[in-house]
Design a protein around this motif. Structure first.
Motif, PDB file in Angstrom:
ATOM      1  N   ASP A 180       0.828  -1.202   0.000  1.00 25.57           N
ATOM      2  CA  ASP A 180       0.000   0.000   0.000  1.00 25.57           C
ATOM      3  C   ASP A 180       0.861   1.250   0.000  1.00 25.57           C
ATOM      4  OD1 ASP A 180      -2.160  -1.664   0.128  1.00 25.57           O
ATOM      5  OD2 ASP A 180      -2.435  -1.461   2.294  1.00 25.57           O
ATOM      6  N   GLY A 181       0.363   2.298  -0.648  1.00 27.19           N
ATOM      7  CA  GLY A 181       1.063   3.566  -0.634  1.00 27.19           C
ATOM      8  C   GLY A 181       1.063   4.195   0.747  1.00 27.19           C
ATOM      9  N   LEU A 182       2.054   5.054   1.000  1.00 26.44           N
ATOM     10  CA  LEU A 182       2.140   5.765   2.267  1.00 26.44           C
ATOM     11  C   LEU A 182       1.390   7.087   2.163  1.00 26.44           C
ATOM     12  CD1 LEU A 182       4.691   3.779   2.207  1.00 26.44           C
ATOM     13  CD2 LEU A 182       5.606   5.263   3.985  1.00 26.44           C
ATOM     14  N   THR A 183       0.946   7.584   3.296  1.00 28.61           N
ATOM     15  CA  THR A 183       0.160   8.811   3.317  1.00 28.61           C
ATOM     16  C   THR A 183       0.795   9.824   4.264  1.00 28.61           C
ATOM     17  OG1 THR A 183      -1.236   7.988   5.117  1.00 28.61           O
ATOM     18  CG2 THR A 183      -1.958   7.531   2.860  1.00 28.61           C
ATOM     19  N   THR A 184       0.320  11.053   4.163  1.00 32.13           N
ATOM     20  CA  THR A 184       0.735  12.079   5.121  1.00 32.13           C
ATOM     21  C   THR A 184       0.108  11.764   6.469  1.00 32.13           C
ATOM     22  OG1 THR A 184       0.864  13.731   3.379  1.00 32.13           O
ATOM     23  CG2 THR A 184       0.700  14.536   5.647  1.00 32.13           C
ATOM     24  N   PRO A 185       0.888  11.778   7.555  1.00 30.28           N
ATOM     25  CA  PRO A 185       0.338  11.388   8.858  1.00 30.28           C
ATOM     26  C   PRO A 185      -0.831  12.267   9.279  1.00 30.28           C
ATOM     27  CG  PRO A 185       2.727  11.492   8.948  1.00 30.28           C
ATOM     28  CD  PRO A 185       2.323  12.090   7.638  1.00 30.28           C
ATOM     29  N   SER A 186      -1.813  11.626   9.902  1.00 26.79           N
ATOM     30  CA  SER A 186      -2.946  12.353  10.469  1.00 26.79           C
ATOM     31  C   SER A 186      -2.836  12.259  11.986  1.00 26.79           C
ATOM     32  CB  SER A 186      -4.253  11.732   9.967  1.00 26.79           C
ATOM     33  OG  SER A 186      -4.375  10.406  10.464  1.00 26.79           O
ATOM     34  N   ASN A 187      -3.934  12.431  12.673  1.00 28.70           N
ATOM     35  CA  ASN A 187      -3.920  12.297  14.129  1.00 28.70           C
ATOM     36  C   ASN A 187      -4.299  10.891  14.564  1.00 28.70           C
ATOM     37  OD1 ASN A 187      -6.577  12.394  13.376  1.00 28.70           O
ATOM     38  ND2 ASN A 187      -7.239  13.706  15.075  1.00 28.70           N
ATOM     39  N   GLY A 188      -4.252   9.935  13.609  1.00 28.25           N
ATOM     40  CA  GLY A 188      -4.742   8.601  13.918  1.00 28.25           C
ATOM     41  C   GLY A 188      -3.775   7.737  14.707  1.00 28.25           C
ATOM     42  N   ARG A 189      -2.472   7.931  14.532  1.00 30.48           N
ATOM     43  CA  ARG A 189      -1.506   7.032  15.166  1.00 30.48           C
ATOM     44  C   ARG A 189      -0.405   7.801  15.895  1.00 30.48           C
ATOM     45  NH1 ARG A 189      -3.706   4.317  10.973  1.00 30.48           N
ATOM     46  NH2 ARG A 189      -2.779   5.708   9.440  1.00 30.48           N
ATOM     47  N   PHE A 190       0.410   8.558  15.145  1.00 31.58           N
ATOM     48  CA  PHE A 190       1.556   9.252  15.733  1.00 31.58           C
ATOM     49  C   PHE A 190       1.193  10.723  15.962  1.00 31.58           C
ATOM     50  CE2 PHE A 190       3.234   5.661  13.345  1.00 31.58           C
ATOM     51  CZ  PHE A 190       4.122   5.093  14.236  1.00 31.58           C
ATOM     52  N   GLY A 191       0.362  10.975  16.957  1.00 33.07           N
ATOM     53  CA  GLY A 191      -0.047  12.349  17.188  1.00 33.07           C
ATOM     54  C   GLY A 191      -0.931  12.483  18.405  1.00 33.07           C
ATOM     55  N   ASP A 192      -1.464  13.706  18.561  1.00 39.35           N
ATOM     56  CA  ASP A 192      -2.392  13.942  19.662  1.00 39.35           C
ATOM     57  C   ASP A 192      -3.812  13.986  19.106  1.00 39.35           C
ATOM     58  OD1 ASP A 192      -2.707  16.460  18.472  1.00 39.35           O
ATOM     59  OD2 ASP A 192      -1.265  17.411  19.816  1.00 39.35           O
ATOM     60  N   ALA A 193      -4.713  14.572  19.830  1.00 38.79           N
ATOM     61  CA  ALA A 193      -6.125  14.546  19.431  1.00 38.79           C
ATOM     62  C   ALA A 193      -6.394  15.334  18.163  1.00 38.79           C
ATOM     63  CB  ALA A 193      -6.986  15.090  20.565  1.00 38.79           C
ATOM     64  N   SER A 194      -5.514  16.277  17.820  1.00 40.62           N
ATOM     65  CA  SER A 194      -5.825  17.161  16.696  1.00 40.62           C
ATOM     66  C   SER A 194      -4.855  17.060  15.529  1.00 40.62           C
ATOM     67  CB  SER A 194      -5.850  18.626  17.179  1.00 40.62           C
ATOM     68  OG  SER A 194      -4.580  18.978  17.725  1.00 40.62           O
ATOM     69  N   SER A 195      -3.639  16.563  15.743  1.00 39.71           N
ATOM     70  CA  SER A 195      -2.655  16.612  14.649  1.00 39.71           C
ATOM     71  C   SER A 195      -1.513  15.627  14.878  1.00 39.71           C
ATOM     72  CB  SER A 195      -2.083  18.026  14.521  1.00 39.71           C
ATOM     73  OG  SER A 195      -1.386  18.382  15.711  1.00 39.71           O
ATOM     74  N   PHE A 196      -0.752  15.417  13.804  1.00 35.47           N
ATOM     75  CA  PHE A 196       0.458  14.619  13.865  1.00 35.47           C
ATOM     76  C   PHE A 196       1.525  15.365  14.662  1.00 35.47           C
ATOM     77  CE2 PHE A 196       4.700  14.204  11.796  1.00 35.47           C
ATOM     78  CZ  PHE A 196       5.009  12.924  12.217  1.00 35.47           C
ATOM     79  N   VAL A 197       2.319  14.606  15.440  1.00 37.63           N
ATOM     80  CA  VAL A 197       3.421  15.192  16.214  1.00 37.63           C
ATOM     81  C   VAL A 197       4.710  14.496  15.802  1.00 37.63           C
ATOM     82  CG1 VAL A 197       4.365  15.627  18.501  1.00 37.63           C
ATOM     83  CG2 VAL A 197       1.885  15.699  18.150  1.00 37.63           C
ATOM     84  N   ALA A 198       5.630  15.229  15.226  1.00 36.48           N
ATOM     85  CA  ALA A 198       6.889  14.642  14.767  1.00 36.48           C
ATOM     86  C   ALA A 198       7.716  14.157  15.948  1.00 36.48           C
ATOM     87  CB  ALA A 198       7.690  15.669  13.967  1.00 36.48           C
ATOM     88  N   PRO A 199       8.391  13.015  15.807  1.00 38.55           N
ATOM     89  CA  PRO A 199       9.253  12.530  16.889  1.00 38.55           C
ATOM     90  C   PRO A 199      10.380  13.518  17.189  1.00 38.55           C
ATOM     91  CG  PRO A 199       8.886  10.822  15.234  1.00 38.55           C
ATOM     92  CD  PRO A 199       8.365  12.100  14.659  1.00 38.55           C
ATOM     93  N   THR A 200      10.842  13.488  18.418  1.00 38.07           N
ATOM     94  CA  THR A 200      11.992  14.286  18.820  1.00 38.07           C
ATOM     95  C   THR A 200      13.178  13.359  19.069  1.00 38.07           C
ATOM     96  OG1 THR A 200      11.597  14.180  21.215  1.00 38.07           O
ATOM     97  CG2 THR A 200      10.389  15.858  19.961  1.00 38.07           C
ATOM     98  N   SER A 201      14.287  13.921  19.476  1.00 40.43           N
ATOM     99  CA  SER A 201      15.490  13.130  19.731  1.00 40.43           C
ATOM    100  C   SER A 201      15.369  12.259  20.968  1.00 40.43           C
ATOM    101  CB  SER A 201      16.700  14.049  19.883  1.00 40.43           C
ATOM    102  OG  SER A 201      16.538  14.919  20.993  1.00 40.43           O
ATOM    103  N   THR A 202      14.298  12.446  21.757  1.00 46.57           N
ATOM    104  CA  THR A 202      14.132  11.668  22.995  1.00 46.57           C
ATOM    105  C   THR A 202      12.775  10.995  23.135  1.00 46.57           C
ATOM    106  OG1 THR A 202      13.415  13.654  24.173  1.00 46.57           O
ATOM    107  CG2 THR A 202      15.772  13.113  24.268  1.00 46.57           C
ATOM    108  N   ALA A 203      11.807  11.304  22.255  1.00 41.65           N
ATOM    109  CA  ALA A 203      10.468  10.730  22.424  1.00 41.65           C
ATOM    110  C   ALA A 203       9.710  10.729  21.104  1.00 41.65           C
ATOM    111  CB  ALA A 203       9.680  11.509  23.475  1.00 41.65           C
ATOM    112  N   PHE A 204       8.718   9.836  21.017  1.00 41.45           N
ATOM    113  CA  PHE A 204       7.755   9.891  19.911  1.00 41.45           C
ATOM    114  C   PHE A 204       6.356   9.834  20.516  1.00 41.45           C
ATOM    115  CE2 PHE A 204       8.714   5.434  20.580  1.00 41.45           C
ATOM    116  CZ  PHE A 204       7.515   4.752  20.401  1.00 41.45           C
ATOM    117  N   THR A 205       5.397  10.347  19.781  1.00 43.01           N
ATOM    118  CA  THR A 205       4.037  10.502  20.283  1.00 43.01           C
ATOM    119  C   THR A 205       3.111   9.489  19.629  1.00 43.01           C
ATOM    120  OG1 THR A 205       4.400  12.866  20.638  1.00 43.01           O
ATOM    121  CG2 THR A 205       2.111  12.108  20.557  1.00 43.01           C
ATOM    122  N   VAL A 206       2.214   8.884  20.448  1.00 43.95           N
ATOM    123  CA  VAL A 206       1.277   7.900  19.931  1.00 43.95           C
ATOM    124  C   VAL A 206      -0.141   8.280  20.333  1.00 43.95           C
ATOM    125  CG1 VAL A 206       2.941   6.015  19.896  1.00 43.95           C
ATOM    126  CG2 VAL A 206       1.596   6.408  21.970  1.00 43.95           C
TER     127      VAL A 206
END
Length: 638
Positions: A180-206
């Motif tokens: 399957d093709g890849l998509t632009t991240p939404s708030n479905g997996r790697f993000g908060d309630a409203s938007s995608f949150v890019a990982p940092t050097s010490t943490a990632f958001t789920v």
């Protein structure tokens, strides 16, 4: 292939990214099953002490991929091409030098193992229990930019979740490792309630889709070095990059990583396609002028066997996309080729062996990158071949183009394969690439004077170059520091040095590039070339020159136990040969055999060199090695 008997890498500084070599944290290993007991995957990586994973795939059969991760339980494994729940029972064990594997040691299996050791700025493994919190931060220990993350629920049959940095500003995600093709991240997996949150050097958001209450998860995090890597002798080199590029309407693109890769996974983000994995042990070509020389790939999302592909070609600074997926956005992860440090032991980077009846045929105690071989007892070409050019060969005594050599095979940890039915009088001289010592570069001519990047890390003191694809009868071109960049020699002839400004453009090579002029022998537009680069490493190798005396003299190479290999050429007299001596066939006080790289003649014997602990000793006044007042270049290995 054969089961390796030797440690491929050397243990480096442990526990932090600083000072580690590539070979301390990543390895590709291939082996054939023995059918009983355990295979020993002895790759020099401390898995039991430092932790990590091993990704395994059968090469010749339909079988799932396996990720061995004992931190998830004894014998635990995941299957990245399926959504299967975590399983146990695989009979393997991590060790301080790799692992043992009885699970994959079934009859007729040929397999590959990719090892990833935990290390800051390279790779990390994180396990966590879901708590249902939206926008939860999960800590990790990469201490660098995140390049790609694979997340899998381990106690349920859910798809893998993939996050890739793409170009670093517009990330890409996928619901599985699939076509399957890849998509632009939404708030479905790697993000908060409203938007995608890019990982940092010490943490990632789920978000809750990979953080469901009480569910168990594992995340595999791969770094992206961007001139901030802390690897190599000076703790300042990058070894892993994750990025993207766009192909044009001809499916072409050039990718500059700043290093030569040994392992790549890639796929188009905006199309349905497999995740292809290629590496330089199974086969990763510099270019393919001879039909039948291809990369060897497996698809991370498929169970089928290894297959031929020719989508990308390796370069000294990255890779070229050459076919497939026109006008597409391609994402990739690339691992640098090691080692990063100069060798200290010549036996780990040079070997001599006679052909035997068991694979690989020519044995060494290292992964071979270049070799030449010939029958020493009869009329024979001297054939030279390399890992970058695959199942092909050139001949040092002719001007001929590259020829197909289907019997050549490089996917061994301890030698290279040659037709086992061939004459037992065949010998092979084998080199491993290493900084300051030896390098191989494949390039395509442009017709205009230019620089060619290399990875020797020091000024090359000798360079051999041959047009691979032309049938025009072009000579081998040789640069040597003993004659300088205004002159050249021909490896396939007995000619003396010749002055020319269009060979090296009257420019001495540098620590990261060498220069070629507009000569067709070195740079004809569209032609494929191979270059072999040699340099001096104290106590390991010596490139030098001397003046003949016509009487006994010692050539000091800085060695302690003499030279195992010596190449000599007179530079100012026509009719003199490229003379090869070695300690396996004999460097003795008295007559010893010698070969000529420029000739098909069988070896002959007389007394031209003798043993000398500091290098080698010259005897007599033969014009090939020690004619009075004549000038000579040489290359010796301890």
């Amino acid at each position: 292939m054969s089961l390796s008997k030797m440690i491929m890498g050397q243990s480096g500084n442990q526990g932090t990214g600083g000072g580690l070599d590539v070979d301390d944290v990543f390895n590709t290993f291939v082996a054939d099953a023995t059918g009983s007991g355990s295979l020993t995957i002895n790759n020099g990586i401390d898995l039991s002490g430092e932790g990590g994973i091993v990704w395994n795939k059968s090469r010749n059969g339909t079988a799932n991929h396996f990720i061995f991760d004992p931190d998830l339980g004894s014998g635990a494994y995941l299957q990245p091409n399926t959504n299967a729940v975590l399983a146990t029972g695989a009979n393997y064990s991590f060790t301080s030098t790799g692992l043992t594997d009885a699970y994959n040691n079934y009859s007729n299996n040929e397999a590959v193992w990719w090892t990833w050791r935990k290390a800051p700025k390279f790779f990390d493994v994180v396990t966590y229990t879901g708590n249902g919190v939206v926008g939860r931060e999960i800590s990790h220990n990469l201490n660098s930019s995140v390049g790609m993350i694979l997340v899998k629920r381990t106690d349920g049959a859910e798809d893998w979740r993939v996050l890739h940095r793409n170009d670093g500003s517009t990330w890409k995600e996928s619901t599985s490792i699939s076509t399957d093709g890849l998509t632009t991240p939404s708030n479905g997996r790697f993000g908060d309630a409203s938007s995608f949150v890019a990982p940092t050097s010490t943490a990632f958001t789920v978000n809750t889709s990979i953080n469901s209450n009480t569910d168990q998860y594992v995340a595999y995090l791969f770094a992206h070095n961007n001139n901030d890597g802390e690897f190599g002798p000076d703790s300042d080199q990058d070894i892993i990059k994750c990025g993207s590029y766009s192909t044009n309407s001809s499916a072409k693109a050039s990718i500059n990583l700043g290093f030569e890769p040994q392992w790549i996974i890639y796929r188009p983000a905006n199309d349905t396609a497999d995740w292809k994995i290629i590496d330089n042990i199974r086969g990763f070509m510099g270019s393919t002028p001879v039909s039948g020389a291809y990369n060897k790939a497996v698809s991370a999302n498929q169970s089928f066997a290894e297959y031929d592909e020719d989508g990308i070609h390796i370069t000294s600074t990255g890779f070229e996309h050459v076919s497939g997926f026109a006008n597409k956005n391609i994402i990739y992860m690339a691992i640098r080729r090691g080692p990063l440090a100069a060798p200290t032991d010549a036996t780990k980077v040079f070997g001599i062996d006679t052909l035997d009846s068991t694979a690989p045929g020519f044995d060494s105690n290292f992964v071979v990158d270049m070799a030449f071989e010939r029958n020493v007892s009869g009329e024979s070409d001297a054939r030279i071949a390399s890992r970058l050019t695959g199942e092909t060969a050139l001949r040092t005594n002719t001007t001929g183009a590259e020829i197909a050599a289907a019997s050549n095979s490089w996917d061994y940890m301890d030698g290279w394969f040659y037709d086992l039915s061939s004459n037992s009088s065949k010998y092979s001289w084998m080199w491993k690439r290493a900084p300051s010592y030896f390098d191989v570069v494949a390039y395509t001519g442009t017709g205009s004077a230019r620089t060619i990047s290399h990875n020797l890390g020091v000024k090359p003191e000798m360079i051999w170059i041959k047009d691979r694809s032309s049938s025009n009868g072009f000579d081998w071109m040789v640069y040597h520091s003993g004659i300088g960049a205004t002159k050249f020699l021909r490896l396939n002839t007995t000619h003396a040095e010749t002055t020319s400004n269009n060979r090296w453009n009257d420019t001495e090579p540098a620590a990261n590039v060498f220069t070629v002029g507009d000569s067709n022998r070195l740079n004809l537009s569209g032609e494929d070339y191979i270059a072999y680069l040699f340099a001096t490493v104290a106590g390991v190798s010596k490139v030098g020159s001397y003046t003949g005396t016509g009487s006994d003299q010692n050539i000091d190479c800085g060695f302690s136990s003499g030279a195992r290999f010596v190449l000599i050429k007179c530079t100012n007299t026509d009719g003199t040969n490229w003379m090869v001596f070695d300690s396996v066939r004999g460097i003795v006080s008295g007559s010893e055999p010698h070969l000529r790289l420029n000739s098909t003649n069988a070896e002959s014997s007389d007394d031209q060199i003798d043993p000398y602990s500091g290098g080698f000793a010259l005897t007599g006044n033969d014009n090939d090695t020690n004619g009075s007042s004549k000038t000579y270049i040489f290359y010796a290995i301890a």
